[in-house]
Design a protein around this motif. Structure first.
Motif, PDB file in Angstrom:
ATOM      1  N   THR A   1      -7.730 -12.531   2.726  1.00  0.00           N
ATOM      2  CA  THR A   1      -7.677 -11.071   2.497  1.00  0.00           C
ATOM      3  C   THR A   1      -9.057 -10.592   2.112  1.00  0.00           C
ATOM      4  O   THR A   1      -9.939 -11.386   1.734  1.00  0.00           O
ATOM      5  N   LYS A   2      -9.235  -9.275   2.196  1.00  0.00           N
ATOM      6  CA  LYS A   2     -10.531  -8.708   1.871  1.00  0.00           C
ATOM      7  C   LYS A   2     -10.819  -8.788   0.378  1.00  0.00           C
ATOM      8  O   LYS A   2     -11.962  -8.761  -0.031  1.00  0.00           O
ATOM      9  N   VAL A   3      -9.755  -8.805  -0.413  1.00  0.00           N
ATOM     10  CA  VAL A   3      -9.931  -8.881  -1.856  1.00  0.00           C
ATOM     11  C   VAL A   3      -9.047 -10.011  -2.377  1.00  0.00           C
ATOM     12  O   VAL A   3      -8.011 -10.325  -1.789  1.00  0.00           O
TER      13      VAL A   3
ATOM     14  N   SER B   1      -8.840   2.051  -4.190  1.00  0.00           N
ATOM     15  CA  SER B   1      -8.920   0.595  -3.977  1.00  0.00           C
ATOM     16  C   SER B   1      -7.832   0.080  -3.053  1.00  0.00           C
ATOM     17  O   SER B   1      -7.827  -1.108  -2.710  1.00  0.00           O
TER      18      SER B   1
ATOM     19  N   GLN C   1       0.840  -1.209   0.000  1.00  0.00           N
ATOM     20  CA  GLN C   1       0.000   0.000   0.000  1.00  0.00           C
ATOM     21  C   GLN C   1       0.879   1.265   0.000  1.00  0.00           C
ATOM     22  O   GLN C   1       0.625   2.209  -0.757  1.00  0.00           O
TER      23      GLN C   1
ATOM     24  N   ASN D   1      -8.236 -10.318   6.163  1.00  0.00           N
ATOM     25  CA  ASN D   1      -9.658 -10.378   6.537  1.00  0.00           C
ATOM     26  C   ASN D   1      -9.853 -11.251   7.775  1.00  0.00           C
ATOM     27  O   ASN D   1     -10.635 -10.911   8.653  1.00  0.00           O
TER      28      ASN D   1
ATOM     29  N   PHE E   1      -7.061  -8.409  -7.887  1.00  0.00           N
ATOM     30  CA  PHE E   1      -6.581  -7.040  -7.701  1.00  0.00           C
ATOM     31  C   PHE E   1      -5.373  -6.769  -8.599  1.00  0.00           C
ATOM     32  O   PHE E   1      -5.284  -5.714  -9.234  1.00  0.00           O
TER      33      PHE E   1
ATOM     34  N   GLN F   1      -8.444  -2.077   0.199  1.00  0.00           N
ATOM     35  CA  GLN F   1      -8.773  -3.508   0.146  1.00  0.00           C
ATOM     36  C   GLN F   1      -7.553  -4.387   0.384  1.00  0.00           C
ATOM     37  O   GLN F   1      -7.706  -5.587   0.667  1.00  0.00           O
TER      38      GLN F   1
END
Length: 841
Positions: free
Chosen positions: A644-646, A319, A292, A326, A651, A322
């Motif tokens: 993970t969230k995505v 984005s 990130q 998670n 991605f 994301q």
């Protein structure tokens, strides 16, 4: 009379010997548990095939049978014959109307034949006298007629057809005569074959009896063997019955021991998976945070300020949130306590304890063997008893001196064979006389036929239609004389021929209808087997004659049918009424001592422990390990979340696609580098974590299933073990008694099987009486097929020839006028106004 009595008594005692057989062959083996195979008694293959195929002459036989059916269509007069026989011919008049009605066809035909015999010679005599007086065609003068040629042709045709019919009849008679002589030549071989079969029956019966006697050793050996091995055999029976309850209970305990080991492994897998996931989760979070930060730095590049790029950069920047984990495994509790409790439970080896229970229970045969030593000690007494049974059986077979009786029967049979052999020459001699007489009859008809055919031939060849009756040639005149000679011989011999026909027709026809035909459809047996027919005191003659007991339901028909099927004499003659093998081999007598000995069996199974107390406590402790207190919903909730969230691959693909929308340059390359880095994180971090999550999920689900009904399962296992233990220790007596009775039934069944095998062998295999039926069939072939059918065919052919002699006489006399030289003739005078005929000499 002596051979007859010896034959009767010898036959009965031979079968009595056969029914006392009681031993068994060493070559026979056990085919199934409790089932013995005693094999087959050595079979005897008989030589005689009592079957007759007449061949082409059978067509003539069928024609005669059809003619006899027309003459006599009435059914066999069983009631009439029975009534007459029972009255001992004392009041036949009451039945004469029925007899006349039955014989009406024969009476009519015989009456016509007698009229023929009486009238034809008288007519011939008057015919000759009439011709001597120049009447009845005796005048040597032939009137001239316009249709004379037509008449002559018709007479020639009719006489030729009639002669052909006579020829066919005499040919039929000749063929029948020859057939009878040729068939009688084969009777010697057929009779000798029957005698050889009867000798085989007598000679092989002792060997069959010895075979059956020897069979007892198999039953004896099997009984001794089973008693020798009473421990394993009875113990296995008890073990097999108790195992229906014991094995499921022990299997449940053994399965629970496996569940304990699987539970330990699952708990260890949960702990290790949790540790792996927690460590990997922390590392993944760190790497995603770095990605990130790097992406934000890249998006802060001045290139993102361009009008066409700012929108793409803004989308990517939004984005980035994301890119984070998670599932959080740090909050899940570990299962160290439960694992520690299960390990403590497993310190007690439940599998070994259960195997000890199996081992003790499977030792049931040895327990029974040790507790039945008294049975083994009594075996010598049992063997002595069984040996005495065999000795009694053998002694009983010798008691009746069967071998001597069979030797006497064989000797008498040899005498009978020699006696019959001596008559063969006499039969051949008388058959020659018969053949010669029948041949003379055929030659007489052939002589008349010769006159007819020669007359027709000479007359036809010598006839001159231009010659006058007084100037006919010598050949034509000879033809006419031959025709008259044929007519004369017909008058001379026809009555004699018809006499032979009437006599043979009456005898042969009635024999066919009253003996042969009823024998073939079994009606004759029904007459012979009529109660009180042969002997008014005996209901059934055959058992009254053989056993002096006329109430036995033994008939000639049943005896013939049984022997026809090649069954044993014991069953065919129903010798069980004289010697009942079931009573002789009374199993209650032979098995009483054995049953008394087995009745003292007492087996105690209380020493068998299926599951020790340590095993029971171990199962209880397993329910208290705490695996039911694990927070399974929390585990499943985190497991069901994504890592993970995505999806990092999705991605990365989207990021790369957005980078492709940008112009070639440093920004595009930087974004693609970040996408590649994200893919690397997915393969190196996410995939191993997903595998660890699947392992965790499988083990958690197994633990949840195990814990859900663990107390119930353990209680069920403990209850089953307790019930099985109670059955073995306290309630096994009923099973032991029941299986002991079954075991005794098996021991007794060896006697019963031997008894049944003996009875079955006696009924179907020992002393099979096919030769007896063959003797009857041979008599039928000789009398009905050889003699009666040939005799009937002879009179049928000779009768047809004789009947056609009548039209032959008439036509020959008429035709002779056209061929013989006349003494006078008609002469027509043309000068006469009115036209007159004058006689000229």
């Amino acid at each position: 009379m002596f051979p007859i009595m010896m034959g009767r008594m010898g036959l009965v005692f031979a079968l009595l010997w056969g029914c006392t057989l009681c031993e068994m062959p060493s070559s026979v083996h056990q085919t199934a548990q409790g089932t013995l195979n005693f094999g087959d008694v050595p079979a005897v293959v008989y030589e005689t095939h009592a079957y007759y195929e007449p061949g082409p002459i059978g067509i003539l036989f069928h024609m005669v049978h059809a003619f006899l059916y027309v003459v006599q269509p009435n059914p066999f007069p069983r009631d009439l014959i029975t009534s007459v026989a029972q009255q001992r011919y004392g009041d036949v008049r009451q039945q004469y109307q029925k007899a006349i009605y039955y014989e009406l066809g024969f009476i009519i035909c015989a009456s016509l034949g007698i009229l023929f015999i009486l009238i034809v010679p008288v007519v011939g005599l008057f015919f000759c006298l009439c011709r001597c007086c120049d009447n009845c065609g005796g005048e040597m003068h032939q009137r001239q007629k316009k249709n004379a040629e037509c008449q002559r042709g018709c007479f020639v045709t009719f006489l030729f057809v009639t002669s052909v019919m006579i020829f066919a009849g005499v040919l039929c008679a000749y063929v029948a005569n020859q057939n009878l002589s040729s068939e009688l030549k084969g009777v010697r071989h057929l009779v000798n074959s029957n005698f050889r079969d009867l000798h085989m029956l007598l000679n092989h019966t002792p060997a069959q009896i010895e075979y059956m006697v020897s069979q007892y050793t198999i039953a004896r050996s099997k009984i001794v063997s089973d008693l020798d091995n009473i421990g394993p055999l009875l113990g296995n029976r008890i073990h097999e019955q108790l195992a229906k309850d014991v094995f499921p209970a022990l299997d449940g305990a053994l399965n629970m021991a496996g569940t304990m080991r699987e539970t330990k492994e699952s708990l260890e897998n949960v702990n290790s998976s949790l540790e792996v996931l927690r460590e990997a989760n922390k590392d993944l979070q760190q790497k995603l945070s770095n990605v990130q930060a790097n992406l934000r730095n890249t998006l802060n590049d001045p290139a993102c300020s361009a009008p066409n790029v700012s929108r793409t950069c803004s989308s990517i920047r939004n984005s980035l949130v994301q890119l984070s984990i998670n599932a959080n495994f740090n909050g899940l509790p570990d299962v160290n306590t439960q694992l520690s409790n299960v390990k403590k439970v497993l310190k007690t080896d439940l599998s070994n304890i259960v195997q000890k229970g199996y081992s003790m229970f499977n030792d049931t045969p040895n327990i029974v063997k040790n507790q039945t030593k008294s049975i083994i000690a009594a075996l010598p007494r049992v063997k002595t008893m069984l040996d005495s049974i065999g000795a009694n059986i053998t002694a009983l077979t010798k008691q009746y001196h069967i071998q001597n009786l069979l030797d006497n029967l064989a000797l008498n049979l040899s005498y009978s064979q020699s006696y019959v052999q001596d008559y063969f020459a006499l039969i051949d001699q008388y058959d020659f006389y018969r053949w010669l007489g029948c041949l003379v009859m055929c030659c007489l008809v052939a002589l008349i036929l010769a006159f007819n055919f020669l007359g027709i031939l000479c007359g036809y060849c010598g006839y001159d239609k231009h010659a006058s009756p007084t100037t006919r040639g010598c050949i034509s005149n000879t033809g006419g004389n031959l025709l008259m000679a044929g007519a004369g011989f017909s008058f001379i011999f026809s009555w004699l021929l018809m006499s032979i026909v009437v006599i043979t027709f009456t005898i042969g026809g009635n024999f066919e209808k009253l003996v042969c035909e009823p024998f073939h459809n079994k009606a004759l047996f029904k007459v012979i087997d009529t109660p009180y027919l042969i002997n008014p005191v005996w209901k059934n003659f055959l058992p009254g004659f053989l056993y002096q007991d006329p109430e036995i339901n033994l008939t000639f028909e049943s005896l013939y049918s049984e022997c026809k099927q090649n069954n044993g004499v014991y069953g065919a003659l129903q010798l069980e009424h004289i010697f009942n093998v079931s009573k002789f081999l009374n199993t209650s007598i032979y098995t009483k001592n054995v049953l008394d000995m087995l009745g003292n069996i007492n087996v105690n199974m209380s020493a068998v422990i299926l599951l020790e107390d340590a095993g029971r406590q171990n199962l209880i402790n397993f329910t208290q390990t705490g695996i039911g207190s694990i927070n399974y919903p929390a585990y499943l909730a985190e497991i069901n979340k994504g890592i993970t969230k995505v999806d990092l691959l999705s991605f990365a693909n989207d990021l790369e696609a957005q980078a492709d929308q940008l112009a070639k340059g440093a920004l595009e390359n930087a974004l693609k580098g970040h996408a590649s880095n994200i893919r690397s994180i997915h393969s190196q971090q996410v995939i191993p974590m997903e595998q660890a999550m699947r392992t965790l999920s499988q083990n958690i689900q197994f633990l949840q299933r195990t814990a859900s009904d663990l107390p119930t399962k353990v209680n069920d296992v403990l209850s089953s073990i307790a019930a099985a233990q109670y059955l073995v220790s306290q309630n096994a007596t009923y099973v032991i008694i029941q299986e002991t009775e079954n075991y005794m039934d098996v021991i007794v069944s060896y006697f019963i099987q031997y008894l049944n095998w003996v009875k079955n062998s006696l009924s179907f295999e020992v002393a099979t009486c096919k030769p007896i039926a063959n003797v009857v069939d041979t008599a039928d072939i000789f009398i009905c097929n050889f003699v009666v059918d040939s005799l009937n065919t002879f009179w049928f052919g000779l009768g047809c020839s004789t009947v056609f002699l009548i039209p032959s006489i008439v036509i020959s006399v008429k035709l002779a006028k056209f061929y013989r030289r006349m003494d006078t003739e008609d002469v027509y005078d043309d000068s006469s106004v009115s036209g007159t005929w004058h006689f000229t000499l």
